[in-house]
Each structure stands twice: as C-alpha cells, then as structure tokens.
Design a protein around this motif. Structure first.
Motif, PDB file in Angstrom:
ATOM      1  N   THR A  54       0.827  -1.210   0.000  1.00 25.06           N
ATOM      2  CA  THR A  54       0.000   0.000   0.000  1.00 25.06           C
ATOM      3  C   THR A  54       0.860   1.258   0.000  1.00 25.06           C
ATOM      4  O   THR A  54       0.555   2.238  -0.699  1.00 25.06           O
ATOM      5  CB  THR A  54      -0.935   0.001   1.223  1.00 25.06           C
ATOM      6  OG1 THR A  54      -1.752  -1.182   1.196  1.00 25.06           O
ATOM      7  CG2 THR A  54      -1.833   1.231   1.212  1.00 25.06           C
ATOM      8  N   ILE A  55       1.953   1.252   0.774  1.00 25.62           N
ATOM      9  CA  ILE A  55       2.860   2.406   0.795  1.00 25.62           C
ATOM     10  C   ILE A  55       3.496   2.618  -0.575  1.00 25.62           C
ATOM     11  O   ILE A  55       3.598   3.754  -1.068  1.00 25.62           O
ATOM     12  CB  ILE A  55       3.941   2.209   1.881  1.00 25.62           C
ATOM     13  CG1 ILE A  55       3.305   2.289   3.279  1.00 25.62           C
ATOM     14  CG2 ILE A  55       5.047   3.263   1.749  1.00 25.62           C
ATOM     15  CD1 ILE A  55       4.262   1.961   4.399  1.00 25.62           C
ATOM     16  N   ILE A  56       3.912   1.516  -1.223  1.00 31.12           N
ATOM     17  CA  ILE A  56       4.499   1.633  -2.560  1.00 31.12           C
ATOM     18  C   ILE A  56       3.474   2.184  -3.549  1.00 31.12           C
ATOM     19  O   ILE A  56       3.789   3.042  -4.385  1.00 31.12           O
ATOM     20  CB  ILE A  56       5.023   0.257  -3.015  1.00 31.12           C
ATOM     21  CG1 ILE A  56       6.213  -0.166  -2.148  1.00 31.12           C
ATOM     22  CG2 ILE A  56       5.446   0.299  -4.480  1.00 31.12           C
ATOM     23  CD1 ILE A  56       6.714  -1.558  -2.442  1.00 31.12           C
ATOM     24  N   TRP A  57       2.227   1.713  -3.443  1.00 30.59           N
ATOM     25  CA  TRP A  57       1.169   2.220  -4.324  1.00 30.59           C
ATOM     26  C   TRP A  57       0.931   3.711  -4.091  1.00 30.59           C
ATOM     27  O   TRP A  57       0.760   4.481  -5.044  1.00 30.59           O
ATOM     28  CB  TRP A  57      -0.116   1.434  -4.081  1.00 30.59           C
ATOM     29  CG  TRP A  57      -1.300   1.995  -4.809  1.00 30.59           C
ATOM     30  CD1 TRP A  57      -1.571   1.890  -6.138  1.00 30.59           C
ATOM     31  CD2 TRP A  57      -2.355   2.771  -4.246  1.00 30.59           C
ATOM     32  NE1 TRP A  57      -2.748   2.541  -6.432  1.00 30.59           N
ATOM     33  CE2 TRP A  57      -3.246   3.097  -5.301  1.00 30.59           C
ATOM     34  CE3 TRP A  57      -2.648   3.211  -2.959  1.00 30.59           C
ATOM     35  CZ2 TRP A  57      -4.400   3.842  -5.090  1.00 30.59           C
ATOM     36  CZ3 TRP A  57      -3.794   3.954  -2.747  1.00 30.59           C
ATOM     37  CH2 TRP A  57      -4.651   4.264  -3.810  1.00 30.59           C
ATOM     38  N   GLU A  61       1.305   6.405  -6.993  1.00 34.08           N
ATOM     39  CA  GLU A  61       0.061   6.974  -7.484  1.00 34.08           C
ATOM     40  C   GLU A  61      -0.163   8.406  -6.994  1.00 34.08           C
ATOM     41  O   GLU A  61      -0.578   9.270  -7.763  1.00 34.08           O
ATOM     42  CB  GLU A  61      -1.116   6.087  -7.042  1.00 34.08           C
ATOM     43  CG  GLU A  61      -2.447   6.482  -7.638  1.00 34.08           C
ATOM     44  CD  GLU A  61      -2.498   6.323  -9.142  1.00 34.08           C
ATOM     45  OE1 GLU A  61      -3.329   6.996  -9.791  1.00 34.08           O
ATOM     46  OE2 GLU A  61      -1.690   5.523  -9.679  1.00 34.08           O
ATOM     47  N   LEU A  62       0.101   8.674  -5.722  1.00 35.96           N
ATOM     48  CA  LEU A  62      -0.181   9.989  -5.160  1.00 35.96           C
ATOM     49  C   LEU A  62       1.041  10.901  -5.169  1.00 35.96           C
ATOM     50  O   LEU A  62       0.967  12.056  -5.579  1.00 35.96           O
ATOM     51  CB  LEU A  62      -0.730   9.846  -3.727  1.00 35.96           C
ATOM     52  CG  LEU A  62      -2.031   9.041  -3.595  1.00 35.96           C
ATOM     53  CD1 LEU A  62      -2.483   9.002  -2.149  1.00 35.96           C
ATOM     54  CD2 LEU A  62      -3.124   9.627  -4.477  1.00 35.96           C
ATOM     55  N   VAL A  63       2.168  10.395  -4.708  1.00 38.63           N
ATOM     56  CA  VAL A  63       3.393  11.203  -4.669  1.00 38.63           C
ATOM     57  C   VAL A  63       4.046  11.272  -6.045  1.00 38.63           C
ATOM     58  O   VAL A  63       4.888  12.138  -6.292  1.00 38.63           O
ATOM     59  CB  VAL A  63       4.369  10.636  -3.613  1.00 38.63           C
ATOM     60  CG1 VAL A  63       5.600  11.520  -3.444  1.00 38.63           C
ATOM     61  CG2 VAL A  63       3.661  10.483  -2.265  1.00 38.63           C
ATOM     62  N   GLU A  64       3.644  10.345  -6.951  1.00 40.41           N
ATOM     63  CA  GLU A  64       4.194  10.260  -8.313  1.00 40.41           C
ATOM     64  C   GLU A  64       5.703  10.027  -8.293  1.00 40.41           C
ATOM     65  O   GLU A  64       6.481  10.662  -8.991  1.00 40.41           O
ATOM     66  CB  GLU A  64       3.849  11.524  -9.108  1.00 40.41           C
ATOM     67  CG  GLU A  64       2.350  11.707  -9.316  1.00 40.41           C
ATOM     68  CD  GLU A  64       2.015  12.911 -10.177  1.00 40.41           C
ATOM     69  OE1 GLU A  64       2.969  13.662 -10.502  1.00 40.41           O
ATOM     70  OE2 GLU A  64       0.832  13.096 -10.509  1.00 40.41           O
ATOM     71  N   TYR A  65       6.101   9.094  -7.442  1.00 37.82           N
ATOM     72  CA  TYR A  65       7.495   8.691  -7.353  1.00 37.82           C
ATOM     73  C   TYR A  65       7.880   7.922  -8.617  1.00 37.82           C
ATOM     74  O   TYR A  65       7.101   7.137  -9.131  1.00 37.82           O
ATOM     75  CB  TYR A  65       7.681   7.785  -6.140  1.00 37.82           C
ATOM     76  CG  TYR A  65       8.920   8.061  -5.321  1.00 37.82           C
ATOM     77  CD1 TYR A  65      10.154   7.554  -5.690  1.00 37.82           C
ATOM     78  CD2 TYR A  65       8.854   8.822  -4.149  1.00 37.82           C
ATOM     79  CE1 TYR A  65      11.281   7.788  -4.939  1.00 37.82           C
ATOM     80  CE2 TYR A  65       9.975   9.059  -3.385  1.00 37.82           C
ATOM     81  CZ  TYR A  65      11.184   8.541  -3.783  1.00 37.82           C
ATOM     82  OH  TYR A  65      12.295   8.775  -3.039  1.00 37.82           O
ATOM     83  N   ASN A  66       9.095   8.128  -9.095  1.00 33.69           N
ATOM     84  CA  ASN A  66       9.595   7.388 -10.247  1.00 33.69           C
ATOM     85  C   ASN A  66      10.088   6.018  -9.798  1.00 33.69           C
ATOM     86  O   ASN A  66      10.707   5.878  -8.742  1.00 33.69           O
ATOM     87  CB  ASN A  66      10.727   8.166 -10.926  1.00 33.69           C
ATOM     88  CG  ASN A  66      11.208   7.486 -12.188  1.00 33.69           C
ATOM     89  OD1 ASN A  66      12.088   6.644 -12.147  1.00 33.69           O
ATOM     90  ND2 ASN A  66      10.620   7.853 -13.315  1.00 33.69           N
ATOM     91  N   PHE A  67       9.823   4.987 -10.628  1.00 37.74           N
ATOM     92  CA  PHE A  67      10.177   3.620 -10.244  1.00 37.74           C
ATOM     93  C   PHE A  67      11.686   3.457 -10.075  1.00 37.74           C
ATOM     94  O   PHE A  67      12.148   2.851  -9.095  1.00 37.74           O
ATOM     95  CB  PHE A  67       9.656   2.630 -11.293  1.00 37.74           C
ATOM     96  CG  PHE A  67      10.056   1.205 -11.023  1.00 37.74           C
ATOM     97  CD1 PHE A  67       9.433   0.484 -10.027  1.00 37.74           C
ATOM     98  CD2 PHE A  67      11.063   0.601 -11.769  1.00 37.74           C
ATOM     99  CE1 PHE A  67       9.806  -0.831  -9.765  1.00 37.74           C
ATOM    100  CE2 PHE A  67      11.434  -0.702 -11.516  1.00 37.74           C
ATOM    101  CZ  PHE A  67      10.802  -1.420 -10.518  1.00 37.74           C
ATOM    102  N   ILE A  68      12.474   3.978 -11.021  1.00 34.78           N
ATOM    103  CA  ILE A  68      13.932   3.843 -10.940  1.00 34.78           C
ATOM    104  C   ILE A  68      14.462   4.578  -9.713  1.00 34.78           C
ATOM    105  O   ILE A  68      15.332   4.066  -8.987  1.00 34.78           O
ATOM    106  CB  ILE A  68      14.602   4.373 -12.224  1.00 34.78           C
ATOM    107  CG1 ILE A  68      14.091   3.606 -13.449  1.00 34.78           C
ATOM    108  CG2 ILE A  68      16.106   4.273 -12.117  1.00 34.78           C
ATOM    109  CD1 ILE A  68      14.411   2.132 -13.430  1.00 34.78           C
TER     110      ILE A  68
END
Length: 216
Positions: A54-57, A61-68
């Motif tokens: 859930t934190i990763i999501w 989704e909300l913070v728009e963190y980049n995967f890399i």
C-alpha cells in the motif's frame, strides 16, 4: 415432458464448493508460507506485506514517485543498513547478517512458474473446444475484465488485484458456507441461461456434413 424438466430445474441444488474444489483452500494455494500469508494465518506478516504494498502504491500513485528513483533509494537504504550491521558486528557483540535470510528461495520461483504453467495449460484446454460452455464463460469473463481494466490505470489495476488476492481468500475461508450457497444459486441460473442460449442460438447454427474417411 416439459413439466418434468421444469420440475427438475426447480429442485434445490445441493451446495457445491466454489470452483468445484475437493481440497481445502490452504492446499489449493500451495499449502506453504504463501497460503499462510494469503489466509492471514500469520497476521503480522500478512499485515506487513499489505501495508508495504500500500505504501508503494501511494508513492507511485499519489506522490508520483519514479520507479527507478524508488528502486535506487531502496537499494541505498538496504546497503547502508547492511554496512552498519556488518561493521557493527565487529565492534559490538552482534551476529553478522545472514545471507539466507535476505535471499529469495528458489522454491518460490518454482511455485510461481508452476502456477503460470497451470494457467497456460488450462487456457489451452478451454480453447480446444472440448467444453463450449466453459469456453464462452471464459471469453465473457476476459471481456468483462478488459472493460474493468480499461477504467483504471495499470498500477491501480495491479494494486486492486493484489488487494483482492490478499483479502478475498481469507474472507472466503471464514464465510465459505454462505458463499458456496450463493455460488450454487448462481450456477443454477447460469445453467438456465445456457439452456436458453443453446436452444435459441447454438442449436440453430448450421453445421456442415461430416465427411467420412475413405478406406484404403
């Protein structure tokens, strides 16, 4: 004749296990640690995994963190923890980190690939035309799933799928008698709909004559 068939349709069906299963849900899910996690037999571990996903999501989704960027930051944090742990083990009375505790067992991958092969074999068996009813049900389910999937982003769809996988098996195990009763009623209604579909459409589809093989 029609009255007898209608009477037989009105007879209550005995409750059936969901998907016609004969084994327990724990055995179907593998019977190991994965089944314990999905059925919440280890509540702390199940809750930790659910909170972590859930934190990763939320980050994506909300913070728009980049995967890399997230992957690099997680790797940096893990390396710092390992460095402090390994260095501190020589200065303080600590045990050095255990490599087996941070590696993923090969049995997990074998279990995952076995499930993928099981899905592929079932798709092939359904597509072979042995059971027309199952074939149409599978097509309808995949079509409905594609419509639902088009309404969400891929990340949200994956998270909803994980959330369902992490909660529905445990809920079903606790309320399986009620769910199996509803499944029996749904199965009865589906059989009625299929009979109507077969009598009005499938039975009227013209089929060519079967050619007999010539003897040699």
């Amino acid at each position: 004749m029609s009255s007898s068939s209608s009477d037989s349709d009105e007879q209550p069906l005995s409750p059936i296990r969901l998907f016609g299963r004969q084994r327990s849900l724990h055995q179907i899910l593998g019977g190991g640690k994965v089944a314990d996690i999905l059925l919440w037999e280890n509540k702390k571990l199940s809750a930790t995994i659910l909170i972590g996903v859930t934190i990763i999501w939320l980050l994506f989704e909300l913070v728009e963190y980049n995967f890399i960027t997230l992957l690099c930051h997680i790797s940096i944090i893990m390396m710092l923890i390992m460095f402090i742990w390994s260095t501190g083990a020589g200065l303080v009375d600590w045990n050095p980190p255990d490599l087996h505790a941070i590696t993923v067992p090969e049995a997990r991958f074998r279990w995952l690939f076995a499930k993928i092969n099981w899905i592929l074999l079932n798709l092939y068996d359904i597509s072979s035309g042995k059971d027309i009813k199952t074939f149409f049900l599978a097509i309808t389910f995949l079509w409905m799933l594609s419509i639902i999937g088009s309404s969400f982003s891929s990340l949200n769809f994956l998270y909803i799928g994980f959330l369902s996988l992490a909660t529905l098996p445990a809920l079903y195990e606790r309320h399986q008698n009620e769910v199996d009763h509803l499944a029996s009623q749904g199965r009865r209604e589906m059989k009625k709909l299929y009979k109507k579909f077969d009598s009005k459409i499938l039975s009227k589809i013209p089929r060519g004559p079967v050619k007999q093989k010539k003897g040699y």
